[in-house]
Design a protein around this motif. Structure first.
Motif, PDB file in Angstrom:
ATOM      1  N   UNK B 463       9.626-119.755 -20.891  1.00 29.78           N
ATOM      2  CA  UNK B 463       8.616-118.810 -20.342  1.00 29.78           C
ATOM      3  C   UNK B 463       9.290-117.543 -20.365  1.00 29.78           C
ATOM      4  N   UNK B 464       8.375-116.330 -20.607  1.00 31.67           N
ATOM      5  CA  UNK B 464       8.821-114.890 -20.553  1.00 31.67           C
ATOM      6  C   UNK B 464       7.961-114.291 -19.747  1.00 31.67           C
ATOM      7  N   UNK B 465       8.036-113.542 -18.822  1.00 34.04           N
ATOM      8  CA  UNK B 465       7.029-112.522 -18.361  1.00 34.04           C
ATOM      9  C   UNK B 465       7.627-111.202 -17.906  1.00 34.04           C
ATOM     10  N   UNK B 466       6.795-110.335 -18.242  1.00 30.53           N
ATOM     11  CA  UNK B 466       6.957-108.761 -17.990  1.00 30.53           C
ATOM     12  C   UNK B 466       5.939-108.172 -17.111  1.00 30.53           C
ATOM     13  N   UNK B 467       6.316-107.435 -16.105  1.00 30.42           N
ATOM     14  CA  UNK B 467       5.678-106.678 -15.086  1.00 30.42           C
ATOM     15  C   UNK B 467       6.203-105.157 -15.385  1.00 30.42           C
ATOM     16  N   UNK B 468       5.214-104.497 -15.572  1.00 31.26           N
ATOM     17  CA  UNK B 468       5.473-102.825 -15.846  1.00 31.26           C
ATOM     18  C   UNK B 468       4.592-102.053 -15.054  1.00 31.26           C
ATOM     19  N   UNK B 469       5.043-101.435 -13.842  1.00 33.86           N
ATOM     20  CA  UNK B 469       4.289-100.462 -13.104  1.00 33.86           C
ATOM     21  C   UNK B 469       4.679 -99.033 -13.407  1.00 33.86           C
ATOM     22  N   UNK B 470       3.416 -98.121 -13.842  1.00 35.90           N
ATOM     23  CA  UNK B 470       3.878 -96.641 -14.063  1.00 35.90           C
ATOM     24  C   UNK B 470       2.995 -95.970 -13.051  1.00 35.90           C
ATOM     25  N   UNK B 471       3.407 -95.403 -12.032  1.00 35.24           N
ATOM     26  CA  UNK B 471       2.916 -94.635 -10.875  1.00 35.24           C
ATOM     27  C   UNK B 471       2.787 -93.123 -11.520  1.00 35.24           C
ATOM     28  N   UNK B 472       1.724 -93.084 -12.322  1.00 35.52           N
ATOM     29  CA  UNK B 472       1.519 -92.046 -13.064  1.00 35.52           C
ATOM     30  C   UNK B 472       1.245 -90.530 -12.314  1.00 35.52           C
ATOM     31  N   UNK B 473       0.707 -90.590 -11.290  1.00 33.87           N
ATOM     32  CA  UNK B 473       0.410 -89.490 -10.488  1.00 33.87           C
ATOM     33  C   UNK B 473       1.638 -88.997  -9.340  1.00 33.87           C
ATOM     34  N   UNK B 474       2.625 -89.617  -9.324  1.00 33.34           N
ATOM     35  CA  UNK B 474       3.372 -89.529  -8.338  1.00 33.34           C
ATOM     36  C   UNK B 474       4.469 -88.538  -8.471  1.00 33.34           C
ATOM     37  N   UNK B 475       4.591 -87.546  -7.960  1.00 24.55           N
ATOM     38  CA  UNK B 475       5.636 -86.451  -8.049  1.00 24.55           C
ATOM     39  C   UNK B 475       7.044 -87.137  -7.194  1.00 24.55           C
ATOM     40  N   UNK B 476       6.950 -87.342  -5.931  1.00 21.72           N
ATOM     41  CA  UNK B 476       8.095 -87.869  -5.453  1.00 21.72           C
ATOM     42  C   UNK B 476       7.777 -89.355  -4.843  1.00 21.72           C
ATOM     43  N   UNK B 477       8.858 -90.277  -4.957  1.00 24.99           N
ATOM     44  CA  UNK B 477       8.297 -91.441  -4.757  1.00 24.99           C
ATOM     45  C   UNK B 477       8.666 -92.515  -6.164  1.00 24.99           C
ATOM     46  N   UNK B 478       8.188 -93.829  -6.007  1.00 29.98           N
ATOM     47  CA  UNK B 478       8.632 -94.645  -7.125  1.00 29.98           C
ATOM     48  C   UNK B 478       7.955 -94.010  -8.375  1.00 29.98           C
ATOM     49  N   UNK B 479       8.595 -93.959  -9.346  1.00 28.23           N
ATOM     50  CA  UNK B 479       7.942 -93.172 -10.672  1.00 28.23           C
ATOM     51  C   UNK B 479       7.378 -94.551 -11.680  1.00 28.23           C
ATOM     52  N   UNK B 480       8.126 -95.632 -11.855  1.00 30.53           N
ATOM     53  CA  UNK B 480       7.817 -96.718 -12.639  1.00 30.53           C
ATOM     54  C   UNK B 480       8.988 -97.924 -11.898  1.00 30.53           C
ATOM     55  N   UNK B 481       8.481 -99.179 -12.365  1.00 33.41           N
ATOM     56  CA  UNK B 481       9.354-100.180 -12.353  1.00 33.41           C
ATOM     57  C   UNK B 481       8.917-101.300 -13.015  1.00 33.41           C
ATOM     58  N   UNK B 482       9.808-102.149 -13.441  1.00 32.97           N
ATOM     59  CA  UNK B 482       9.620-103.174 -14.423  1.00 32.97           C
ATOM     60  C   UNK B 482      10.223-104.437 -14.227  1.00 32.97           C
ATOM     61  N   UNK B 483      10.024-105.548 -14.458  1.00 30.50           N
ATOM     62  CA  UNK B 483      10.646-106.536 -14.201  1.00 30.50           C
ATOM     63  C   UNK B 483      10.400-107.533 -15.596  1.00 30.50           C
ATOM     64  N   UNK B 484      11.698-108.279 -15.948  1.00 33.08           N
ATOM     65  CA  UNK B 484      11.557-109.222 -17.051  1.00 33.08           C
ATOM     66  C   UNK B 484      11.954-110.469 -16.491  1.00 33.08           C
ATOM     67  N   UNK B 485      11.200-111.549 -16.878  1.00 34.01           N
ATOM     68  CA  UNK B 485      11.961-112.904 -16.532  1.00 34.01           C
ATOM     69  C   UNK B 485      11.879-114.032 -17.705  1.00 34.01           C
ATOM     70  N   UNK B 486      13.050-114.507 -17.653  1.00 27.43           N
ATOM     71  CA  UNK B 486      12.943-115.801 -18.788  1.00 27.43           C
ATOM     72  C   UNK B 486      13.465-116.784 -18.019  1.00 27.43           C
ATOM     73  N   UNK B 487      12.788-118.135 -18.424  1.00 28.09           N
ATOM     74  CA  UNK B 487      13.328-119.182 -17.740  1.00 28.09           C
ATOM     75  C   UNK B 487      13.035-120.434 -18.526  1.00 28.09           C
ATOM     76  N   UNK B 488      14.090-121.361 -18.770  1.00 34.31           N
ATOM     77  CA  UNK B 488      14.184-122.257 -19.776  1.00 34.31           C
ATOM     78  C   UNK B 488      14.419-123.698 -18.997  1.00 34.31           C
ATOM     79  N   UNK B 489      13.739-124.675 -19.153  1.00 39.44           N
ATOM     80  CA  UNK B 489      14.384-125.914 -18.887  1.00 39.44           C
ATOM     81  C   UNK B 489      14.251-127.117 -19.880  1.00 39.44           C
ATOM     82  N   UNK B 490      15.265-127.835 -19.792  1.00 33.34           N
ATOM     83  CA  UNK B 490      15.321-128.774 -20.901  1.00 33.34           C
ATOM     84  C   UNK B 490      15.898-130.241 -20.301  1.00 33.34           C
ATOM     85  N   UNK B 491      14.858-131.327 -20.589  1.00 33.05           N
ATOM     86  CA  UNK B 491      14.972-132.409 -19.964  1.00 33.05           C
ATOM     87  C   UNK B 491      15.071-133.651 -21.195  1.00 33.05           C
TER      88      UNK B 491
END
Lengths: 296, 664
Positions: B463-491
């Motif tokens: 599995x792969x997951x992406x989360x991207x936040x764009x704080x488009x109206x913020x002058x000071x504070x968090x501007x953007x953040x992103x998170x990528x996740x890859x998971x694998x399992x084999x049995x």
């Protein structure tokens, strides 16, 4: 004091319901045609029969498989299956991977729809994502048929499995908190199927010291603990979503220290993080105005 | 307590006599010894578990017949993580359980302090403060004990049921606490909490209707109303968690309707009340006439959900949630500095519709929309509106594979409570700074996952997951953040019945942030940069990697070898930037919560008979934390005094154990 009256009201009400429950009864279900009996099934499926015979569903006192039609309660009448010489899926219901999950769950719900909590099965995320009863439960085992937590849950929730093993985590792997301590896997009206009306009320069950109401409230605590905490596990101390001071600065800027960049040259005083001077971050109960900034 | 170890031992000896047809279970008795590479044992090693050298054991017994069952579970008797459970019931009528569970949460070991009175709520600072070498050693830990019982009466032939549960939680110990007014002492805050919880649920289940009533009552008691620090000249008083109680009542109705529809209606009322006792304070005068503070908050909630199965192909869910938080707590104004508390309240409305449409047997399409509106009286935030759209496609065309793609888009818009006309002084920053939790933003989420099962002996999940936040109206504070996740399992089940289970994960997070550093009067970001007033930015990133698995090798019929491994590490980095006019370039924090943890295990299980097995094993664990906070750590930085909380993170441990288990 009102609560005492509520309890005093609920206790007799419960006893009243209990007396109803013991007084009423239902008739046993009728048999359908084409049933062949478990002994016939056993001729070909001895291993399955033996495991089933050790399970709680084999008890005759349970108004279910054994007291009705044994194997055929769940797998359906087997006469046609036998007539055609058997074979997988030949006129018999099987709990295979490609069997419609709703059809599989329907077999269980025929009896378990009335199990407390199962009334919300239709509302839950599990049903809507094609999780069926046999995804988690195995009927052909001895003793209790509760799924082995957290392994069963981790089978689908890979991200949670990873989080629960991070450096800072709730004691899930240590067996002190189970998935079902916080979630209702059979359905709920709450988000993420948590066992409370909202996440913070759930957290207060064990962390009642944070419940307040505090004199000087910190709104994120009152809104959602997850504004600051990653509940399953985190790379940061105290299950925080972010390292301190970065986490605090995501919301706070002011003159002097709140807006200061804490780089690799910052003074040691700042190192113990914001909580060093603002320990009452979940809300202060001080009579002093210092409580407003959670320093007392 | 130590004698409790004899219980599993005695049961093990007596097992043949117990092994009647209706008694099932297993008994395990073991012995272990652990060697640490360094002298000190880190609290992180046994944060939630007791790994003491010596005997340990488990007992699981289940007696049942056609009508009744009785079970007993004992885990780690006599150890600090012991638990006991007795459960029983009559099939088709009801069940009950009584339990006790203990957990010693190790926070930090070998902390040091010059204070006297550790464990009490009156701590004294010696004058003069002695050198660190003369400080006392202690451990930060909180012991939790839970006693409880649950009773369910659920007659199979009746539409009614009743459930009761009662539980008492006791927390006792000390945890690190900061004091801002005493040369920044880090002190052991006493923890003496007791929480009692009671829950009652009664229900009626008809063929088409279910009605449930619930009630809960919870009381929290803290033995320490305040924390006092005395340096011989001054006494400073700090507040602690206030005694409080909470109760809730609720009702829900679930009704089956035509079209295989189900309607659920729920309403609940919840009230939290607290009482902060100020009568023992001497430093501050109570701003409340009766000498204490009365907190009082109520929640009124409503929910309606309708699910419908329109056809074999289409089902829908429609829901509405309502929460009203009313704050009837006491309003006070502090007498020492004339500050007033703010009574926080909000109303929240959530509504949504989602639908599952089965395009054909192999493809299922899901889509939905949710709207959330919050009206609050936070100091900074007024209203927040969230619009969430999502869609999902699940494909099972191939017998041996299922694939799922989910996409989400969230738009958040908020109104602040700040008006530029009324802001002045330091408060001007609120024109420019926005807290991330209510800031306007666009969030994009995508998740793609595959499950393969080409043969019965091979399973693979990816599995792969992406989360991207764009704080488009913020002058000071968090501007953007992103998170990528890859998971694998084999049995995999290999030849000779060798089983391999492996998993791996990679997570990458990154966020960028802008802020202003200023002295009083310098909040305006358009002012020229100086050494005390300047704008700056920060970029934070973390790489997290985990890889692990187990290999099970049957050597001979009676002997099985199991090898396990898990290794994870984090690399965190924080970069800063500011204009040259503000001073020298800011130095990156390259060791931001960097850590690694390695666990290796090997054990052999010898199945001497069908019922009796012996296991001999070895476990290796190593953990290391590189965090700037603890680099070049000193207990007396400047005029401050620290106690070393969290300093003992690293450990390397070798453990050898032997267990014997009797199954029956």
């Amino acid at each position: 004091m009102k609560i005492k009256y509520i309890i005093l009201f609920l206790l007799p009400l419960s006893l009243l319901l209990l007396s109803f429950s013991l007084a009423t009864g239902e008739t046993a279900g009728s048999k359908e045609a084409g049933f062949i009996g478990a002994e016939t099934c056993k001729d070909c499926h001895e291993a399955q029969y033996d495991s089933y015979a050790k399970s709680v569903h084999f008890k005759e006192s349970i108004k279910g498989p054994q007291s009705q039609d044994a194997c055929e309660t769940c797998h359906g009448a087997g006469a046609m299956h036998v007539e055609k010489g058997g074979g997988r899926d030949v006129d018999i219901f099987t709990f295979d991977l490609d069997t419609d999950p709703q059809a599989k769950s329907a077999r269980c719900l025929a009896c378990h729809q009335r199990t407390p909590g199962m009334d919300l099965w239709d509302m839950g995320v599990h049903k809507r994502n094609d999780v069926s009863c046999d995804s988690c439960h195995d009927l052909h085992v001895a003793g209790r048929q509760k799924p082995n937590e957290p392994e069963v849950c981790f089978g689908c929730h890979r991200d949670v499995k990873i989080e629960a093993n991070k450096r800072s985590h709730h004691p899930i792997l240590e067996g002190k908190v189970s998935c079902s301590s916080c979630h209702s896997p059979h359905g709920s009206l709450s988000k993420s199927m948590v066992k409370a009306d909202d996440p913070q009320q759930l957290c207060f069950n064990c962390h009642a010291d944070k419940r307040g109401p505090a004199v000087w409230e910190h709104p994120p605590v009152e809104e959602n603990c997850q504004s600051c905490h990653a509940v399953h596990g985190s790379n940061h101390a105290k299950l925080l979503n972010e390292r301190i001071p970065q986490l605090c600065q995501n919301c706070h800027d002011w003159s002097r220290h709140p807006g200061t960049p804490y780089d690799n040259t910052a003074s040691y005083t700042s190192r113990w993080d914001c909580l060093r001077c603002h320990p009452a971050i979940h809300g202060s109960n001080s009579p002093s105005g210092g409580g407003m900034r959670y320093v007392r | 307590m130590k004698r409790m170890i004899y219980l599993p031992m005695a049961l093990l000896i007596a097992t043949p006599a117990l092994a009647a047809d209706e008694l099932h279970g297993d008994l395990t008795l073991g012995m272990r010894t652990t060697h640490f590479a360094s002298d000190d044992k880190s609290a992180k090693y046994d944060e939630y578990r007791d790994m003491s050298d010596g005997l340990f054991g488990d007992v699981n017994l289940l007696f049942d017949n056609e009508a009744y069952y009785l079970g007993l579970s004992i885990q780690n008797p006599s150890l600090d993580d012991q638990s006991y459970e007795v459960r029983g019931g009559q099939f088709g009528l009801g069940r009950a359980r009584v339990y006790f569970d203990e957990l010693n949460h190790q926070l930090s070991r070998d902390a040091l302090t010059s204070l006297t009175g550790i464990g009490s709520n009156y701590l004294t600072i010696p004058d003069p403060v002695p050198p660190v070498l003369a400080w006392k050693e202690f451990d930060y830990n909180v012991e939790r004990k839970v006693f409880g019982t649950e009773v369910t009466v659920d007659p199979q032939q009746s539409p009614f049921y009743v459930k009761f549960s009662m539980e008492q939680q006791q927390h006792e110990g000390v945890m690190p606490w900061g004091l801002f007014n005493f040369s920044d002492f880090e002190v052991p805050m006493p923890v003496d909490y007791t929480t009692d919880n009671l829950i009652v649920e009664s229900g009626y289940r008809g063929k088409e209707t279910t009605a449930v009533l619930t009630a809960g009552y919870s009381v929290f008691d803290n033995d320490n109303d305040l924390l006092t620090i005395d340096d011989g000249t001054d006494r400073e008083e700090y507040s602690t968690a206030a005694d409080n109680y909470s109760y809730n009542i609720g009702a829900r109705l679930v009704q089956q309707l035509p079209k295989e529809s189900v309607l659920a209606l729920k309403a609940s009322y919840n009230r939290n009340k607290s009482e902060a006792d100020w009568s023992d304070y001497t430093q501050f005068t109570s701003p409340s006439a009766d000498g204490d503070y009365d907190g009082d908050i109520e929640y009124i909630r409503g929910n309606a959900t309708l699910t419908s199965q329109w056809s074999a192909m289409l089902d829908t869910r429609l829901f509405y949630n309502y929460v009203d938080r009313n704050n009837d707590s006491e309003e006070i104004t502090s007498l020492d500095d004339d500050r007033s508390n703010h009574l926080y309240e909000y109303d929240r409305h959530e509504a949504g519709l989602d639908a599952n449409y089965r395009l054909n047997k192999a493809n299922k399409l899901t889509g939905g929309y949710e709207f959330t509106y919050t009206d609050q009286n936070r100091e900074d935030a007024d209203t927040t509106a969230d619009n969430l759209l999502f869609g999902q496609l699940k494909n099972t065309s191939l017998d041996w594979m299922s694939a799922k793609l989910r996409l989400e888009y969230l738009n958040r818009s908020s109104d602040t409570n700040y008006s530029a006309d009324t802001l002045e002084g330091d408060g001007l920053i609120h024109q420019f700074y926005t807290a991330f939790d209510y800031a306007d933003k666009d969030r994009y989420k995508a998740k793609l996952s595959f499950d393969f099962q080409p043969t019965e002996d091979l399973g693979l999940g990816l599995s792969y997951a992406l989360v991207y936040d764009d704080y488009n109206a913020t002058q000071f504070g968090v501007q953007d953040d992103q998170r990528h996740e890859f998971y694998l399992d084999v049995n995999v089940l290999l030849p000779a019945k060798i089983r391999l289970n492996t998993y791996a994960g990679y997570e990458y997070t990154n966020s960028s942030f802008d802020a202003r550093r200023y002295n009083p009067g310098g909040a305006d970001p358009t002012l020229p940069a100086t050494s005390t007033n300047y704008n700056w930015s920060q970029e934070t990133s973390y790489d997290f990697v985990v890889i692990g698995g187990s290999l099970t090798v049957p050597v001979i019929h009676q002997l099985e070898l199991i090898f396990t491994a898990d290794h994870q590490w984090v690399d965190g980095n924080i970069d800063f930037a500011r204009s040259a006019a503000a001073g020298a370039a800011l130095e990156p924090v390259s060791d931001a919560d960097d850590y690694y943890k390695t666990q290796l295990g090997a054990k052999g299980i010898y199945q001497a008979t069908d019922a009796w097995s012996v296991t001999l094993g070895y476990l290796y664990e190593k953990s290391n934390l590189d965090e700037w906070e603890y680099t070049n750590y000193t207990y007396t930085p400047g005029s401050d005094y620290l106690s070393g909380a969290g300093l003992d993170s690293d450990y390397e441990a070798h453990q050898v154990f032997i267990t014997t288990t009797f199954h029956f």
